[in-house]
Design a protein around this motif. Sequence first.
Motif, PDB file in Angstrom:
ATOM      1  N   LEU A  84      45.039  43.903   1.862  1.00 32.61           N
ATOM      2  CA  LEU A  84      45.018  43.937   0.227  1.00 32.61           C
ATOM      3  C   LEU A  84      43.650  44.711  -0.202  1.00 32.61           C
ATOM      4  CD1 LEU A  84      46.263  39.956   0.469  1.00 32.61           C
ATOM      5  CD2 LEU A  84      47.454  42.256  -0.152  1.00 32.61           C
ATOM      6  N   LEU A  85      43.193  43.960   0.432  1.00 31.34           N
ATOM      7  CA  LEU A  85      42.260  45.501  -0.579  1.00 31.34           C
ATOM      8  C   LEU A  85      41.790  46.505  -0.836  1.00 31.34           C
ATOM      9  CD1 LEU A  85      38.601  42.733   0.327  1.00 31.34           C
ATOM     10  CD2 LEU A  85      39.956  43.312  -1.813  1.00 31.34           C
ATOM     11  N   ALA A  86      42.581  47.100   0.201  1.00 37.37           N
ATOM     12  CA  ALA A  86      42.781  48.439   1.061  1.00 37.37           C
ATOM     13  C   ALA A  86      43.562  49.198   0.065  1.00 37.37           C
ATOM     14  CB  ALA A  86      42.876  49.071   1.994  1.00 37.37           C
ATOM     15  N   GLU A  87      44.836  48.234  -0.536  1.00 32.61           N
ATOM     16  CA  GLU A  87      45.997  48.863  -1.211  1.00 32.61           C
ATOM     17  C   GLU A  87      45.844  48.524  -3.129  1.00 32.61           C
ATOM     18  OE1 GLU A  87      49.286  46.596   0.487  1.00 32.61           O
ATOM     19  OE2 GLU A  87      49.328  47.736   2.019  1.00 32.61           O
ATOM     20  N   HIS A  88      44.756  47.456  -3.317  1.00 38.03           N
ATOM     21  CA  HIS A  88      44.635  47.816  -4.872  1.00 38.03           C
ATOM     22  C   HIS A  88      44.141  48.364  -5.089  1.00 38.03           C
ATOM     23  CE1 HIS A  88      43.467  44.737  -8.067  1.00 38.03           C
ATOM     24  NE2 HIS A  88      42.847  45.249  -7.738  1.00 38.03           N
ATOM     25  N   ASP A  89      44.417  49.468  -6.120  1.00 39.10           N
ATOM     26  CA  ASP A  89      44.446  50.149  -7.266  1.00 39.10           C
ATOM     27  C   ASP A  89      43.630  49.548  -8.133  1.00 39.10           C
ATOM     28  OD1 ASP A  89      43.203  52.171  -8.692  1.00 39.10           O
ATOM     29  OD2 ASP A  89      45.215  53.065  -8.364  1.00 39.10           O
ATOM     30  N   PRO A  90      42.651  49.045  -9.041  1.00 39.40           N
ATOM     31  CA  PRO A  90      41.725  48.020  -9.643  1.00 39.40           C
ATOM     32  C   PRO A  90      42.105  49.346 -11.576  1.00 39.40           C
ATOM     33  CG  PRO A  90      39.848  48.723  -9.190  1.00 39.40           C
ATOM     34  CD  PRO A  90      41.116  49.281  -8.703  1.00 39.40           C
ATOM     35  N   PHE A  91      42.785  50.673 -11.709  1.00 38.38           N
ATOM     36  CA  PHE A  91      42.844  50.726 -12.294  1.00 38.38           C
ATOM     37  C   PHE A  91      44.483  51.526 -12.345  1.00 38.38           C
ATOM     38  CE2 PHE A  91      38.362  52.378 -10.799  1.00 38.38           C
ATOM     39  CZ  PHE A  91      37.764  51.919 -11.898  1.00 38.38           C
ATOM     40  N   ARG A  92      45.090  51.283 -11.793  1.00 38.82           N
ATOM     41  CA  ARG A  92      46.638  51.182 -11.872  1.00 38.82           C
ATOM     42  C   ARG A  92      47.082  50.272 -13.055  1.00 38.82           C
ATOM     43  NH1 ARG A  92      49.734  49.640  -6.708  1.00 38.82           N
ATOM     44  NH2 ARG A  92      49.742  47.518  -7.907  1.00 38.82           N
ATOM     45  N   VAL A  93      47.620  50.646 -14.386  1.00 37.55           N
ATOM     46  CA  VAL A  93      48.499  49.436 -14.841  1.00 37.55           C
ATOM     47  C   VAL A  93      49.697  49.643 -14.302  1.00 37.55           C
ATOM     48  CG1 VAL A  93      49.170  49.656 -17.382  1.00 37.55           C
ATOM     49  CG2 VAL A  93      47.506  50.727 -16.536  1.00 37.55           C
ATOM     50  N   ASP A  94      50.422  48.596 -14.596  1.00 36.35           N
ATOM     51  CA  ASP A  94      52.139  47.747 -13.729  1.00 36.35           C
ATOM     52  C   ASP A  94      52.405  48.264 -15.150  1.00 36.35           C
ATOM     53  OD1 ASP A  94      51.378  47.596 -11.851  1.00 36.35           O
ATOM     54  OD2 ASP A  94      51.141  45.605 -11.541  1.00 36.35           O
TER      55      ASP A  94
END
Length: 96
Positions: A84-94
């Motif tokens: 989950l942490l590897a797939e998480h992109d904090p700069f991606r905007v949904d």
Amino acid sequence: MSASMQPRTTNAYYLQAVLSFALATAALAIGIVYLPVDPWMRGFLAVGLLYEITAAFTLAKVIRDRQEVGEIASRVDQARLDKLLAEHDPFRVDGI
């Protein structure tokens, strides 16, 4: 915790445990042999000694198995969290 980081017993501790078990078993067996009782009583005590030894080994195995199951579940949970942490992109905007 990786497999290389798991605590290991030292050879000295292992040797002490084996010798302690052997000494205690031998002392009790010698005590049963020289006990001033009838042979059937001596046999009963010898069977009790053997039963106690097998019960101790069974208990140790059950405790070890339960600990290993807990470690496996912990490793699976850690792997899921790592994914989950590897797939998480904090700069991606949904939604854009």
